[in-house]
Design an enzyme around this catalytic site. Structure first.
Site, short mmCIF file in Angstrom:
data_model
loop_
_atom_site.label_atom_id
_atom_site.label_comp_id
_atom_site.label_asym_id
_atom_site.label_seq_id
_atom_site.Cartn_x
_atom_site.Cartn_y
_atom_site.Cartn_z
CD GLU A 239 -2.54 1.22 2.71
OE1 GLU A 239 -3.52 1.96 2.81
OE2 GLU A 239 -2.12 0.50 3.65
CG ASP B 81 -1.23 8.14 6.34
OD1 ASP B 81 -1.49 7.49 5.31
OD2 ASP B 81 -0.64 7.64 7.32
CG HIS C 244 -26.51 -8.73 -34.13
ND1 HIS C 244 -27.49 -9.43 -33.46
CD2 HIS C 244 -25.80 -8.05 -33.17
CE1 HIS C 244 -27.36 -9.20 -32.17
NE2 HIS C 244 -26.35 -8.37 -31.96
#
Length: 436
Positions: free
Chosen positions: A331, A365, A424
């Site tokens: 992290e 942070d 289609h």
């Protein structure tokens, strides 16, 4: 005092197996938790406000006659902001400004181009209509998370931001309310847990259903977010906080010890790892950890975290340290070395990278600017930090000119018939004048 931290050595024959065992984590697999969460989600989906009030009474000890009573008005948010100290208010507003400035650079823009025959292709970028922000409540609340989740949503142009935050036993975190005022939260409800996630996902008589739910929470919140994914979007299912420090041995050992503490103090399951080719430095950091730990207010949590999931890893050189980092996909990754750029070039997987000896992970942070909502549990191998792009969606634009319809219709018809889809094929070629 001595603090026992696991030591690993890359020279060991089974090093990579040991490392994988250290990294193993599954945060929301507990069957008991999943069963409890499934029951709560079903109840709130079926009974709305009534179930939400029952669970708020049971889990938070808060009595209310209606969910409307649990809505915290804008005036209350503003009052909280005005009541905090000038120093705290300045810090909140400064952090929000830096997060906003960084987020502004992330905003995606619509684009188009035109082909020679007049066919137009493009991509239209639009914000989500409504986003739910989950914020842990009570004493363990993080106003920084309010800013990190709400500010990018605002930059993206989200129409409405609905915040939920529990108030256990009626305990309101004033800083969380102040941060909500700074970030521009539209509505705020004093509810939490899996029941709040359910309310945001499905909507109740009082709380509107949202398009995406972001924000951290405990294991029940994480399990609930995983369960409602598909009905709504989510940011991620986050595991415990992580930090990996790669150091060449020349940083002050006390700085590195405190960096390890900074993540270990989150909770007992957090993971703090130091990697270095300098074994004497690993010893010095271990000594600093033991010496500094007794003075830490969250000493018990740090000690359990480092003892259970922390490690000091000896490697041959910084190149091998980079290989270890890519295996861990942390992290937070600090490159605490003399020249971090060559090492950064070797890093493929990390949520956020902090360059050089003077960049503490803690500034990320709170106030550096990049988002602190980051992929954990090795998901940085395929995930990214939360950003403005998580609150925007992309719509493809296709506009055929007559010539383009004929040209593209022929190609589409061939492919459609190859798949056995005649309607289609006919739909594609009719506009181009094809007769099949």
């Amino acid at each position: 005092m001595t603090m026992a931290i696991r030591r690993l050595d890359s020279a060991a024959a089974d090093f990579w197996r040991q490392l994988d065992a250290l990294l193993a984590w599954e945060s929301v697999a507990d069957e008991t938790v999943q069963a409890a969460v499934a029951e709560i989600l079903a109840a709130v989906r079926a009974r709305g406000d009534a179930a939400l009030l029952e669970y708020t009474r049971r889990f938070d000890g808060v009595e209310a006659a209606s969910v409307a009573e649990l809505e915290i008005p804008q005036a209350r948010l503003q009052a909280a902001l005005e009541a905090v100290s000038p120093e705290l208010r300045e810090a909140l507003e400064s952090a929000a400004a830096r997060i906003r400035a960084y987020a502004e650079r992330q905003r995606l823009a619509s684009w188009r181009y035109e082909e020679a025959d007049g066919t137009v292709l493009g991509q239209r970028v639009t914000p989500l209509d409504r986003v739910g922000l989950y914020v842990p409540g009570g004493k363990a609340a993080y106003p920084s998370s309010v800013l990190m989740n709400a500010v990018p949503a605002r930059v993206a142009g989200v129409g409405e931001l609905v915040m939920v935050s529990p108030t256990p036993r009626g305990e309101v975190n004033e800083l969380v309310l102040a941060a909500a005022a700074v970030a521009g939260v539209d509505r705020c409800f004093a509810v939490g847990g899996a029941q709040a996630v359910a309310a945001l996902a499905y909507g109740t008589e009082t709380i509107p259903a949202v398009d995406k739910i972001v924000g951290p929470g405990n294991i029940y919140v994480a399990a609930a977010k995983r369960a409602v994914f598909g009905t709504v979007g989510i940011d991620m299912v986050a595991g415990p906080s992580e930090i990996l420090v790669i150091c060449d041995g020349a940083t002050d050992p006390e700085w590195v010890a405190m960096d390890l503490f900074s993540q270990a103090e989150h909770d007992e399951d957090a993971q703090a790892i130091l990697v270095s080719p300098d074994r004497a430095f690993l010893d010095a950091v271990a000594e600093a950890v033991g010496r500094l730990l007794p003075a830490q207010p969250r000493r018990a949590i740090i000690e359990r975290s480092l003892g259970a999931r922390g490690a000091l890893i000896a490697v041959r050189d910084l190149e091998e340290a980079a290989a270890v980092a890519n295996r861990i996909a942390p992290e937070h990754l600090e490159l605490s070395v003399a020249d971090p750029e060559p090492l950064l070039a070797r890093i493929r997987h990390a949520g956020a990278v902090f360059l050089g000896r003077y960049t503490a992970e803690a500034v990320g942070d709170y106030c550096a600017g990049p988002n602190h909502v980051l992929p954990t549990s090795r998901t940085a191998r395929f995930s990214s930090p939360l950003g403005v792009y998580d609150f925007q969606k992309r719509t493809s634009i296709i506009g055929c000119s007559p010539e383009g319809a004929a040209r593209l219709g022929r190609t589409a018809a061939v492919l459609a018939r190859g798949e056995g889809l005649e309607a289609h094929a006919r739909s594609a070629e009719l506009r181009g004048g094809g007769d099949g």
